[in-house]
Motif scaffolding. Structure first.
Motif, PDB file in Angstrom:
ATOM      1  N   ARG A  51     -29.805   8.760 -15.469  1.00 45.81           N
ATOM      2  CA  ARG A  51     -29.693   9.294 -16.839  1.00 45.81           C
ATOM      3  C   ARG A  51     -30.305  10.691 -16.924  1.00 45.81           C
ATOM      4  O   ARG A  51     -29.757  11.593 -17.564  1.00 45.81           O
ATOM      5  CB  ARG A  51     -30.382   8.331 -17.826  1.00 45.81           C
ATOM      6  CG  ARG A  51     -29.611   7.043 -18.072  1.00 45.81           C
ATOM      7  CD  ARG A  51     -30.235   6.226 -19.188  1.00 45.81           C
ATOM      8  NE  ARG A  51     -31.518   5.665 -18.789  1.00 45.81           N
ATOM      9  CZ  ARG A  51     -31.682   4.441 -18.314  1.00 45.81           C
ATOM     10  NH1 ARG A  51     -30.630   3.650 -18.165  1.00 45.81           N
ATOM     11  NH2 ARG A  51     -32.865   3.994 -17.983  1.00 45.81           N
ATOM     12  N   TRP A  52     -31.445  10.848 -16.280  1.00 51.18           N
ATOM     13  CA  TRP A  52     -32.135  12.143 -16.279  1.00 51.18           C
ATOM     14  C   TRP A  52     -31.313  13.204 -15.565  1.00 51.18           C
ATOM     15  O   TRP A  52     -31.220  14.345 -16.007  1.00 51.18           O
ATOM     16  CB  TRP A  52     -33.500  11.951 -15.613  1.00 51.18           C
ATOM     17  CG  TRP A  52     -34.295  13.191 -15.395  1.00 51.18           C
ATOM     18  CD1 TRP A  52     -35.166  13.785 -16.265  1.00 51.18           C
ATOM     19  CD2 TRP A  52     -34.344  13.989 -14.201  1.00 51.18           C
ATOM     20  NE1 TRP A  52     -35.743  14.893 -15.697  1.00 51.18           N
ATOM     21  CE2 TRP A  52     -35.250  15.041 -14.422  1.00 51.18           C
ATOM     22  CE3 TRP A  52     -33.702  13.892 -12.964  1.00 51.18           C
ATOM     23  CZ2 TRP A  52     -35.529  15.999 -13.457  1.00 51.18           C
ATOM     24  CZ3 TRP A  52     -33.978  14.845 -12.003  1.00 51.18           C
ATOM     25  CH2 TRP A  52     -34.880  15.888 -12.255  1.00 51.18           C
ATOM     26  N   ILE A 111     -20.463   7.519 -19.609  1.00 49.69           N
ATOM     27  CA  ILE A 111     -21.624   8.345 -19.948  1.00 49.69           C
ATOM     28  C   ILE A 111     -21.349   9.802 -19.579  1.00 49.69           C
ATOM     29  O   ILE A 111     -21.653  10.726 -20.344  1.00 49.69           O
ATOM     30  CB  ILE A 111     -22.886   7.817 -19.233  1.00 49.69           C
ATOM     31  CG1 ILE A 111     -23.280   6.454 -19.806  1.00 49.69           C
ATOM     32  CG2 ILE A 111     -24.039   8.809 -19.355  1.00 49.69           C
ATOM     33  CD1 ILE A 111     -24.385   5.760 -19.033  1.00 49.69           C
ATOM     34  N   ASP A 154     -33.233   5.325 -14.471  1.00 49.88           N
ATOM     35  CA  ASP A 154     -33.943   6.417 -15.135  1.00 49.88           C
ATOM     36  C   ASP A 154     -33.547   7.757 -14.518  1.00 49.88           C
ATOM     37  O   ASP A 154     -33.273   8.742 -15.221  1.00 49.88           O
ATOM     38  CB  ASP A 154     -35.455   6.183 -15.002  1.00 49.88           C
ATOM     39  CG  ASP A 154     -36.277   7.064 -15.933  1.00 49.88           C
ATOM     40  OD1 ASP A 154     -35.751   7.473 -16.986  1.00 49.88           O
ATOM     41  OD2 ASP A 154     -37.452   7.323 -15.604  1.00 49.88           O
ATOM     42  N   GLU A 173     -28.488  14.575 -17.631  1.00 49.13           N
ATOM     43  CA  GLU A 173     -29.027  15.370 -18.742  1.00 49.13           C
ATOM     44  C   GLU A 173     -29.487  16.745 -18.256  1.00 49.13           C
ATOM     45  O   GLU A 173     -29.242  17.759 -18.915  1.00 49.13           O
ATOM     46  CB  GLU A 173     -30.198  14.624 -19.391  1.00 49.13           C
ATOM     47  CG  GLU A 173     -30.885  15.409 -20.495  1.00 49.13           C
ATOM     48  CD  GLU A 173     -32.137  14.715 -21.007  1.00 49.13           C
ATOM     49  OE1 GLU A 173     -32.974  15.399 -21.635  1.00 49.13           O
ATOM     50  OE2 GLU A 173     -32.296  13.494 -20.778  1.00 49.13           O
TER      51      GLU A 173
END
Length: 390
Positions: free
Chosen positions: A338-339, A21, A335, A342
């Motif tokens: 991933r946040w 990722i 969550d 980003e």
């Protein structure tokens, strides 16, 4: 087409998934524990010489004599126990293969294996692949201590092994001699084998000292000691490790290893042997480098809203994120992870991947700090955006 029930019972590595990722997002990889700085040139040159000297065919399946002898010298000098390179050392494709080969060599279906939790994510699936039932013993923050009574109650007639990772991934806990002696006593009482993963043995802080449980009275013949060149010498891609055990267990490990991977890369074994001859100065500089990185990251994590537990060894921070998830309206560790990549460009590992249950670790993540100073500075620059509310 149906896949096996065993393969369906666990998922792929979350740590390696987070690297993918991160690569896709062009982020800063503080998830997977590999250095982004060069390995020592002398070690690399030794491997290159071996290639140019045509050490490019199969080695002896259980390891080149050069490396097995180097391992024997190293454990006698540093770990405090002897190992016969002919009958007690098996070279494997990294500590990962050493662990599965070791467990496959001693486990029968229905046996139980005790694992301290949080744990490196391979240990649970390794037990399942061997047909064993894992039993988890909690390590409690902030010092990651275990309850002696809980540990005592976990041992029974079905207990075949206990897995010990010291220094520990992900917590950085360094098991003390007293704690290891307590574990040793239970192993002897229940005729149990200690399988000990010691790949971070030279990465220690604040006066902590590494103790190999095999060096304790009564434990030499009931311990499988696992190690590799991956972490100490910044060679995670070489996949050269080993397992040390008594001759009977070693014969079984060698049989399993032979049919799993045949053998580790021949020229890289010669480079690994060179690495194990490193002088004391190398280990001192290694410790200084990682302590500076640890202290830099500790301060940065605290100031950006994390709750870091200061590690006594290894090169990870296991941190609390409950304040941040509440502040930014995030539901759990996945969550949040991933946040985070980003919004800040920094990759971490969700905490639940280090626990057996679905909810433990939901308020934790792991960062590694085995990176160049400029990488860490860039990561901290991204994390400081959290103070600004993004």
């Amino acid at each position: 087409m149906e896949i096996s029930a065993v393969a369906s019972s666990f998922r792929e590595s979350v740590i390696r998934e987070m690297t993918r990722i991160c690569n896709t997002a062009g982020g800063i990889n503080l998830s997977q524990g590999f250095p982004d700085f060069p390995a020592p040139s002398g070690i690399k040159e030794a491997a290159v010489r071996a290639i140019m000297e045509d050490i490019n065919q199969y080695s002896v399946t259980f390891g080149s004599p050069t490396l097995r002898e180097a391992v024997a010298r190293k454990v006698a000098e540093y770990n405090g126990f002897s190992a016969d390179p002919q009958t007690e050392i098996t070279v494997t494709c990294g500590a990962t293969e050493a662990m599965i080969s070791a467990l496959k060599a001693i486990i029968n279906p229905g046996d139980e294996v005790i694992i301290f939790e949080p744990f490196y994510e391979n240990y649970g699936p390794d037990c399942i692949l061997c047909g064993a039932e894992p039993r988890f013993i909690t390590l409690h923050p902030p010092d990651w201590t275990f309850d002696p009574d809980e540990l005592k109650d976990a041992f029974n007639d079905r207990t075949k092994a206990i897995v010990i990772n010291t220094p520990n991934n992900p917590t950085g806990k360094v098991f003390s001699r007293r704690e290891l002696a307590e574990i040793a006593g239970l192993c002897m009482k229940w005729d149990c084998i200690a399988v000990t993963d010691e790949i971070y043995e030279h990465i220690l802080y604040d006066g902590n000292r590494h103790v190999s449980i095999a060096s304790l009275d009564g434990m030499r013949d009931r311990t499988i000691t696992i190690n590799s060149v991956s972490k100490t010498y910044s060679l995670t891609g070489w996949r050269v490790g080993w397992a040390i055990a008594n001759p009977e267990i070693t014969r079984a490990i060698r049989t399993v290893h032979d049919f799993l991977t045949v053998g580790a890369p021949a020229p890289l074994q010669e480079g690994a042997a060179y690495a194990l001859a490193s002088d004391e100065q190398y280990y001192l500089e290694l410790g200084e480098r990682y302590k500076a990185a640890r202290d830099f990251m500790h301060e940065a994590l605290e100031e950006t809203g994390f709750k870091p537990y200061l590690p006594g060894g290894a090169y990870y921070f296991f941190v609390g994120i409950s304040d941040l998830t509440a502040r930014f309206g995030l539901k759990d560790d996945f969550d949040f992870s991933r946040w985070l990549i980003e919004k800040t460009g920094v990759a971490t590992v969700p905490g639940t991947s280090f626990y057996a249950g679905d909810t433990r670790g939901i308020d934790q993540v792991r960062f590694c700090f085995c990176k160049k100073r400029e990488t860490l500075e860039k990561a901290v620059e991204g994390l400081r955006r959290l103070r600004l509310g993004l």
